[in-house]
Motif scaffolding. Structure first.
Motif, PDB file in Angstrom:
ATOM      1  N   THR A 271       5.432  -0.062  -3.313  1.00  0.00           N
ATOM      2  CA  THR A 271       4.720   1.183  -3.011  1.00  0.00           C
ATOM      3  C   THR A 271       5.737   2.244  -2.638  1.00  0.00           C
ATOM      4  O   THR A 271       6.496   2.076  -1.681  1.00  0.00           O
ATOM      5  CB  THR A 271       3.723   0.989  -1.853  1.00  0.00           C
ATOM      6  N   VAL A 273       6.548   6.001  -1.379  1.00  0.00           N
ATOM      7  CA  VAL A 273       5.975   7.100  -0.599  1.00  0.00           C
ATOM      8  C   VAL A 273       6.948   8.279  -0.653  1.00  0.00           C
ATOM      9  O   VAL A 273       8.024   8.222  -0.058  1.00  0.00           O
ATOM     10  CB  VAL A 273       5.728   6.677   0.864  1.00  0.00           C
ATOM     11  N   TRP A 311       2.246   6.252  -4.023  1.00  0.00           N
ATOM     12  CA  TRP A 311       1.231   6.548  -3.000  1.00  0.00           C
ATOM     13  C   TRP A 311       1.469   7.971  -2.500  1.00  0.00           C
ATOM     14  O   TRP A 311       2.347   8.224  -1.689  1.00  0.00           O
ATOM     15  CB  TRP A 311       1.317   5.558  -1.842  1.00  0.00           C
ATOM     16  N   LEU A 336      -1.852   4.942   4.879  1.00  0.00           N
ATOM     17  CA  LEU A 336      -0.892   4.075   4.205  1.00  0.00           C
ATOM     18  C   LEU A 336      -1.084   2.628   4.651  1.00  0.00           C
ATOM     19  O   LEU A 336      -1.069   1.703   3.826  1.00  0.00           O
ATOM     20  CB  LEU A 336       0.535   4.544   4.492  1.00  0.00           C
ATOM     21  N   GLN A 340      -2.165  -0.556   2.201  1.00  0.00           N
ATOM     22  CA  GLN A 340      -1.418  -1.813   2.097  1.00  0.00           C
ATOM     23  C   GLN A 340      -2.302  -3.005   2.456  1.00  0.00           C
ATOM     24  O   GLN A 340      -2.219  -4.068   1.826  1.00  0.00           O
ATOM     25  CB  GLN A 340      -0.192  -1.770   3.018  1.00  0.00           C
ATOM     26  N   VAL A 356       7.537  -1.508   0.640  1.00  0.00           N
ATOM     27  CA  VAL A 356       7.190  -0.098   0.802  1.00  0.00           C
ATOM     28  C   VAL A 356       8.481   0.690   0.956  1.00  0.00           C
ATOM     29  O   VAL A 356       9.311   0.388   1.828  1.00  0.00           O
ATOM     30  CB  VAL A 356       6.283   0.138   2.022  1.00  0.00           C
ATOM     31  N   VAL A 366       6.352   6.159   6.427  1.00  0.00           N
ATOM     32  CA  VAL A 366       6.495   4.702   6.427  1.00  0.00           C
ATOM     33  C   VAL A 366       6.868   4.199   7.819  1.00  0.00           C
ATOM     34  O   VAL A 366       6.327   3.190   8.296  1.00  0.00           O
ATOM     35  CB  VAL A 366       7.540   4.265   5.391  1.00  0.00           C
TER      36      VAL A 366
END
Length: 492
Positions: A271, A273, A311, A336, A340, A356, A366
């Motif tokens: 993922t 970000v 994302w 977020l 997940q 991530v 994050v």
């Protein structure tokens, strides 16, 4: 199927034909969408010019036709998804087979028509050959199951509450029959589309049903419209893994979540970000960066399936004054975390290895998510970070030794995002002619500083703020290795 049959079919098959077949199903869905779009104006004309029993019967018939077209489109996308994943699995299996054949040739061996080695056993050939046959056989069985369709049927009234966790949503959805799921997708896509815990394939179908309406809204800003045009091409593309539309919001500057490859089937899920200035208009560049990691991971290990997710489901800062505040990251972190959690809840055949990656201001998102509760992912990675909201990797809810960071020597972030304390130290060092990366950043200690406690991996010194995904770079190799659950060859 016997190993001999699997080998012969794999050796002669052309995955591009399966990719083309999947794209044909997508085109059928598009055609049905054009027909469905003609119904609302027709119904409006009926309402204004016709009344009585016959009018009501005709209107009811048109409503049922619209629902039937929606169900047909869902069926088209489900066929497309099953065939696309089958084709992608064949791509990986054939890559393994090519690698096995090359290793056999180097050892003076051949692979016979029954899939066995001639000329003696070889430890260099057997694992890839076995993995290729296993992947192909598994892909065939999965495709058969995915192409078993039945009629749509109305479900009961039970619905998860608005406070339900993704795991609870998934349990509810799994308790429905495929026909009930298909009915809900066709009749209530707006409710299902954003729900974490709904399988990625079903969220994709719901979001695609809504996409045409969102694409033609006249109020959309120019940048949003440009992003929607690009997204249209991405969703229709026959190149690379199939795109799954998991979230779309066209308000403001737009938000989007797109996966390349079904994350519910992949053994590894990345993922990505993004950071400052990211929006729907610029999503494609960020998606490309995530895709490069997955592609490199597949090159390194074709036996391991990897899905890349962009994302962008938060309002990223546009200006420096916004980026100086942690507010937008703090507001984004719960979404977020929930996303997940939804990936974990919906994954098939055991848990995936989740990674991530937060870039720039996205690393603060994050960091906020990783500091706030349960483990965010198996691997937490920061690149080009202005600080992640904590001063130590120990303050993050992440497996020990699985927090990673990299900052290029030419990345301006480590100098532009200096904290007042760091600025004083920087000025002092400058007086002595010393130039080195800053330790104290705007949002906490530099995660690439050894004292933070993350495992630092190398990046290209001249890569700047966006070079971490450059093809052939050490940082791209490191990101791919981490995504596969392996330590980078060169930790820097």
């Amino acid at each position: 199927m016997t190993a001999e049959t699997v080998y012969l079919r794999l050796r002669t098959t052309d995955p591009s034909r399966w990719h083309a077949l999947a794209a044909a199903w997508r085109r059928w869905a598009t055609l049905a969408g054009h027909l469905a779009a003609e119904l609302p104006p027709l119904l409006a004309r009926f309402a204004g010019a016709w009344s009585g029993t016959a009018a009501r019967a005709a209107t009811d018939r048109l409503h049922r036709l619209g629902r039937g077209l929606a169900v047909f489109r869902v069926l088209c996308w489900q066929a497309d998804q099953a065939i696309s994943e089958f084709a992608t699995s064949l791509d990986r299996a054939r890559a393994l087979l090519s690698r096995a054949a090359a290793a056999a040739a180097r050892g003076g061996l051949t692979i016979a028509d029954d899939g066995t080695l001639r000329g003696g056993p070889s430890a260099a050939v057997t694992p890839d050959l076995t993995a290729a046959l296993t992947a192909a056989d598994r892909a065939d069985a999965t495709a058969v199951a995915g192409l078993s369709f039945g009629p749509a049927e109305p479900p009961g009234p039970a619905r998860p509450s608005c406070t339900a966790t993704p795991a609870e949503v998934h349990r509810w959805w799994s308790g429905l029959t495929p026909g009930e799921q298909r009915w809900l997708l066709a009749t209530e896509p707006g409710w299902l589309a954003p729900l974490d815990g709904i399988p990625a394939a079903d969220r994709d179908a719901a979001n695609r049903l809504l996409f045409d309406d969102r694409r033609v809204r006249p109020a959309a800003a120019h940048g949003v419209q440009h992003g929607l045009d690009t997204l249209t091409d991405t969703l229709a593309s026959e190149d690379g893994p199939r795109a799954y539309l998991l979230r779309l919001d066209t308000s403001g500057e737009g938000r989007v979540v797109v996966a390349l490859g079904d994350p519910d089937r992949a053994g590894n899920v990345l993922t990505h970000v993004p950071g400052m200035t990211s929006d729907l208009a610029s999503f494609n560049g960020e998606l490309t960066r995530a895709a490069r990691v997955a592609a490199r991971a597949t090159e390194v290990d074709p036996a391991a399936s990897t899905s890349a997710v962009l994302w962008l489901d938060y309002d990223a800062p546009d200006f420096v004054d916004e980026a100086a505040s942690a507010g937008q990251a703090t507001r984004a972190a719960p979404a977020l975390s929930r996303f997940q959690e939804g990936l974990r809840a919906g994954h098939q055949a055991g848990p995936a290895h989740q990674t991530v990656v937060g870039h720039s201001y996205g690393s603060l998102v994050v960091g906020r998510a990783a500091a706030s509760g349960e483990n965010l992912a198996d691997e937490v990675v920061f690149v080009g970070s202005p600080g992640v909201g904590v001063n130590s990797a120990a303050q993050l809810h992440a497996p020990p030794g699985h927090v990673w960071s990299s900052t290029s020597g030419s990345d301006v972030i480590q100098y532009a995002a200096v904290s007042p304390r760091g600025l004083a130290e920087e000025l002092t060092r400058a007086g002595f002619g010393v130039v080195e990366p800053e330790r104290h950043l705007w949002f906490g200690e530099n995660p690439s500083d050894p004292q933070f406690g993350a495992r630092v991996f190398a990046s290209r010194p001249g890569g700047g703020h966006l070079g971490y995904w450059d093809p052939g770079s050490r940082s791209l190799d490191a990101l791919a290795a981490i995504t596969l659950g392996r330590p980078p060859v060169d930790n820097g």
